[in-house]
Design a protein around this motif. Structure first.
Motif, PDB file in Angstrom:
ATOM      1  N   UNK A 163       0.839  -1.194   0.000  1.00  0.00           N
ATOM      2  CA  UNK A 163       0.000   0.000   0.000  1.00  0.00           C
ATOM      3  C   UNK A 163       0.878   1.251   0.000  1.00  0.00           C
ATOM      4  N   UNK A 164       0.695   2.116  -0.990  1.00  0.00           N
ATOM      5  CA  UNK A 164       1.415   3.372  -1.074  1.00  0.00           C
ATOM      6  C   UNK A 164       0.657   4.438  -0.270  1.00  0.00           C
ATOM      7  N   UNK A 165       1.320   4.969   0.777  1.00  0.00           N
ATOM      8  CA  UNK A 165       0.654   5.904   1.677  1.00  0.00           C
ATOM      9  C   UNK A 165       0.103   7.115   0.927  1.00  0.00           C
ATOM     10  N   UNK A 166       0.920   7.710   0.068  1.00  0.00           N
ATOM     11  CA  UNK A 166       0.494   8.913  -0.652  1.00  0.00           C
ATOM     12  C   UNK A 166      -0.706   8.632  -1.543  1.00  0.00           C
ATOM     13  N   UNK A 167      -0.758   7.456  -2.140  1.00  0.00           N
ATOM     14  CA  UNK A 167      -1.882   7.127  -3.015  1.00  0.00           C
ATOM     15  C   UNK A 167      -3.182   7.007  -2.219  1.00  0.00           C
ATOM     16  N   UNK A 168      -3.093   6.419  -1.023  1.00  0.00           N
ATOM     17  CA  UNK A 168      -4.292   6.276  -0.189  1.00  0.00           C
ATOM     18  C   UNK A 168      -4.832   7.653   0.200  1.00  0.00           C
ATOM     19  N   UNK A 169      -3.958   8.529   0.666  1.00  0.00           N
ATOM     20  CA  UNK A 169      -4.388   9.868   1.067  1.00  0.00           C
ATOM     21  C   UNK A 169      -4.842  10.668  -0.147  1.00  0.00           C
ATOM     22  N   UNK A 170      -4.116  10.534  -1.239  1.00  0.00           N
ATOM     23  CA  UNK A 170      -4.489  11.253  -2.457  1.00  0.00           C
ATOM     24  C   UNK A 170      -5.860  10.861  -2.956  1.00  0.00           C
ATOM     25  N   UNK A 171      -6.198   9.582  -2.893  1.00  0.00           N
ATOM     26  CA  UNK A 171      -7.523   9.138  -3.341  1.00  0.00           C
ATOM     27  C   UNK A 171      -8.624   9.668  -2.434  1.00  0.00           C
ATOM     28  N   UNK A 172      -8.319   9.834  -1.136  1.00  0.00           N
ATOM     29  CA  UNK A 172      -9.302  10.380  -0.210  1.00  0.00           C
ATOM     30  C   UNK A 172      -9.553  11.857  -0.497  1.00  0.00           C
ATOM     31  N   UNK A 173      -8.500  12.572  -0.886  1.00  0.00           N
ATOM     32  CA  UNK A 173      -8.622  14.011  -1.102  1.00  0.00           C
ATOM     33  C   UNK A 173      -9.202  14.356  -2.466  1.00  0.00           C
ATOM     34  N   UNK A 174      -9.281  13.396  -3.367  1.00  0.00           N
ATOM     35  CA  UNK A 174      -9.913  13.640  -4.653  1.00  0.00           C
ATOM     36  C   UNK A 174      -8.927  13.687  -5.798  1.00  0.00           C
ATOM     37  N   UNK A 175      -9.448  13.617  -7.004  1.00  0.00           N
ATOM     38  CA  UNK A 175      -8.627  13.626  -8.203  1.00  0.00           C
ATOM     39  C   UNK A 175      -8.154  15.047  -8.523  1.00  0.00           C
ATOM     40  N   UNK A 176      -7.175  15.147  -9.398  1.00  0.00           N
ATOM     41  CA  UNK A 176      -6.634  16.447  -9.831  1.00  0.00           C
ATOM     42  C   UNK A 176      -6.171  17.292  -8.649  1.00  0.00           C
ATOM     43  N   UNK A 177      -5.407  16.669  -7.759  1.00  0.00           N
ATOM     44  CA  UNK A 177      -4.908  17.374  -6.587  1.00  0.00           C
ATOM     45  C   UNK A 177      -4.020  18.550  -6.983  1.00  0.00           C
ATOM     46  N   UNK A 178      -4.247  19.749  -6.422  1.00  0.00           N
ATOM     47  CA  UNK A 178      -3.340  20.884  -6.673  1.00  0.00           C
ATOM     48  C   UNK A 178      -2.206  20.943  -5.655  1.00  0.00           C
ATOM     49  N   UNK A 179      -2.104  19.925  -4.793  1.00  0.00           N
ATOM     50  CA  UNK A 179      -1.051  19.884  -3.774  1.00  0.00           C
ATOM     51  C   UNK A 179      -0.258  18.595  -3.912  1.00  0.00           C
ATOM     52  N   UNK A 180       0.885  18.546  -3.236  1.00  0.00           N
ATOM     53  CA  UNK A 180       1.675  17.321  -3.179  1.00  0.00           C
ATOM     54  C   UNK A 180       1.333  16.563  -1.896  1.00  0.00           C
ATOM     55  N   UNK A 181       1.309  15.253  -1.985  1.00  0.00           N
ATOM     56  CA  UNK A 181       1.154  14.400  -0.808  1.00  0.00           C
ATOM     57  C   UNK A 181       2.408  13.553  -0.698  1.00  0.00           C
ATOM     58  N   UNK A 182       3.063  13.607   0.458  1.00  0.00           N
ATOM     59  CA  UNK A 182       4.318  12.898   0.676  1.00  0.00           C
ATOM     60  C   UNK A 182       4.136  11.889   1.798  1.00  0.00           C
ATOM     61  N   UNK A 183       4.375  10.609   1.529  1.00  0.00           N
ATOM     62  CA  UNK A 183       4.214   9.566   2.531  1.00  0.00           C
ATOM     63  C   UNK A 183       5.502   9.269   3.271  1.00  0.00           C
ATOM     64  N   UNK A 184       5.399   8.764   4.490  1.00  0.00           N
ATOM     65  CA  UNK A 184       6.586   8.397   5.267  1.00  0.00           C
ATOM     66  C   UNK A 184       7.319   7.225   4.630  1.00  0.00           C
TER      67      UNK A 184
END
Length: 408
Positions: free
Chosen positions: A1-22
Motif C-alpha cells: 500500500x502506497x501511503x500517498x496514493x491512499x491519502x491522495x484518493x481520499x482528497x480527490x482527483x486532480x490534486x493541486x497539492x503534493x502528498x508525501x508519505x513516510x
C-alpha cells in the motif's frame, strides 16, 4: 500500500497539492507549492478511527501530519474535504483499507480535545466551555489579535485597511447602529477583553458595563480600563449575562455570543435582553451564522478543540426568534467577506509570533489555532458560513419608535 496514493484518493482527483508519505511515496504534481506530509503511520490510524476532517485535524495537532507551505493554500486546494468532509461510502472504504494499520498503532484522542461536563448550557457547563477557549493566555491573544484585543469580525473600510483600523470601524459601526450618545447606558454581553465597552466610553461618553464568563478576560479588561482612565464610565465584570443587574439600559451589544448558545436557549436569551432595555432601547446582535437553514451538527474539530457546545443558527431563524421575543427588527447586514479578511490577519499575526506562541501555550494548541483560523477563513470565503449583524428595538407604547425615517 502506497501511503500517498491512499491519502491522495481520499482528497480527490486532480490534486493541486503534493502528498508525501513516510514510505517515500508521492502523489500530486511535483510543482505544487504546498504539500501534505504524512510523518507517521499513526496519522493513518487516526484516519481509520475518524475518517474525514476530525482525523486529519487530530493528526495535524499531534504533529503526525505536517503542512509544507501555507496552510490556508493547502486547505483551499482540498476544500471539497475541508468544507464538506468525504462521502460516507468513501469513509467506509478508507476505514477498511487502513484497519490493519489502526490495529498495529492504537491511538486515542489528543489531550487537547475537550467535552465539558454537566447539563448542556447550564451556567456551570457554559463557564467551563468558555474558560477552555478564552482562558488560554492573554499574552497569546495579544499576539494573535493585536492591540485592539478584539476577537470578533472586523469591518474593513477599504481592502488595504489594517486590522486595527478595521476593528475600530466595527465598533464605530455598532455604536452608530445603537445611536450611542453621551450619558447613555450600554450593556455589552460576552464582552471579551472589553474593546466595545472602552470604545463606547472613550468615543461616545457612554456608561458601559461589559460581562464575560472568562475570568482572564475580565481581569485584563478592567486593568486596561483603569490604564486608559475610563474607570468613571466603563466596567467589565466576570459574570454570567443571566446575572446582569436589572437596570434599564439604553442599548445592548451582543457581539459574538449567540454562537455559544444552543437553539433552545435563543428565545429566553432575547427575552432576557429585552427585559434589560428601556422602551425604545436597541439591541445589536453580531454573530457567525449558518449559510443555510438546516439543523446540522457543528464540525467535530471545532466542537472538540475550539468552541465546545457551540452552535450556529441561520440568520432567518435568529431574526424570527428576536422578533417573537421582544424586538422589532430594523436592519440586517451580512459581513462574511470581512470575517475572511479578519481571519487572514489573525493568521498572519500568529505566524509572525509562532515561536513565542508555541513557547507560551504549547505547539499542539498553537496548531489548533492555526488550523481553525485558516479553515474558518476558507468557510467565510466560500459562503459555507456567514457573519450577520441584526438590529432590533424594544417598541414603546402604541408602537412608538425612536428611529428616524431613514438611516439607523
Amino acid at each position: 500500500m502506497q501511503v500517498a496514493d491512499v491519502i491522495g484518493s481520499m482528497l480527490g482527483s486532480d490534486l493541486p497539492i503534493r502528498v508525501l508519505g513516510y514510505d517515500g511515496s508521492k502523489a500530486g504534481p511535483d510543482t505544487a507549492e504546498t504539500a501534505l506530509r504524512i510523518v507517521s503511520p499513526r496519522a493513518l490510524a487516526r484516519l481509520a478511527t475518524a475518517p474525514g476532517t476530525l482525523g486529519l485535524a487530530r493528526a495535524y495537532v499531534t504533529g503526525e501530519l505536517e503542512v509544507e507551505g501555507d496552510i490556508y493554500a493547502l486547505l483551499d486546494g482540498i476544500s471539497d474535504v475541508t468544507l464538506n468532509s468525504i462521502p460516507r461510502a468513501e469513509q467506509l472504504r478508507l476505514v477498511r483499507k487502513l484497519a490493519p494499520i489502526a490495529l498495529r498503532h492504537r491511538v486515542s484522542p489528543p489531550d487537547l480535545e475537550y467535552r465539558p461536563p454537566g447539563r448542556l448550557h447550564s451556567k456551570k457547563r457554559d463557564s467551563k466551555a468558555i474558560a477552555h477557549h478564552y482562558d488560554v493566555s492573554n499574552t497569546f491573544y495579544e499576539w494573535v489579535l493585536g492591540p485592539s484585543m478584539a476577537y470578533t469580525c472586523a469591518v474593513y473600510p477599504t481592502p488595504d485597511a489594517t486590522l486595527e483600523q478595521a476593528q475600530s470601524e466595527k465598533f464605530e459601526l455598532v455604536s452608530q447602529k445603537l445611536a450611542l450618545k453621551p450619558g447613555m447606558r450600554l450593556l455589552d454581553v460576552g464582552c471579551g477583553w472589553g474593546a466595545m465597552v472602552m470604545h463606547a466610553a472613550a468615543e461616545h461618553g457612554v456608561r458601559a458595563l461589559g460581562v464575560t464568563l472568562s475570568r482572564n478576560q475580565a481581569e485584563w479588561a478592567q486593568k486596561e480600563i483603569e490604564r486608559r482612565g475610563l474607570g468613571h464610565l466603563a466596567e467589565v465584570r466576570h459574570l454570567d449575562y443571566r446575572d446582569t443587574p436589572a437596570a434599564q439600559f439604553d442599548a445592548v451589544s451582543s457581539i459574538g455570543l449567540t454562537e455559544h448558545l444552543g437553539r433552545a436557549a435563543l428565545p429566553s436569551y432575547f427575552r432576557f435582553l429585552a427585559s434589560r432595555l428601556r422602551p425604545g432601547g436597541r439591541l445589536l446582535n453580531h454573530c457567525i451564522t449558518q449559510s443555510r437553514t438546516y439543523k446540522g451538527r457543528t464540525d467535530p474539530f471545532i466542537d472538540r478543540y475550539v468552541f465546545p457546545d457551540g452552535q450556529l443558527h441561520a440568520v432567518g431563524h435568529l431574526i424570527s426568534v428576536m422578533n417573537d421575543n421582544g424586538f422589532e427588527i430594523r436592519h440586517e447586514e451580512n459581513l462574511r467577506e470581512h470575517y475572511a479578511m479578519t481571519l487572514r490577519d489573525w493568521g498572519r499575526n500568529l505566524d509572525e509570533h509562532w515561536t513565542e506562541a508555541v513557547a507560551d501555550v504549547g505547539e499542539g494548541r498553537a496548531r489548533v489555532w492555526r488550523l481553525y483560523m485558516a479553515a474558518c477563513r476558507l468557510g467565510f470565503e466560500r459562503d459555507n458560513i456567514q457573519l450577520h449583524q441584526v438590529l432590533g428595538e424594544v417598541v414603546g407604547d402604541r408602537g412608538a419608535s425612536g428611529f428616524p425615517l431613514r438611516g439607523w
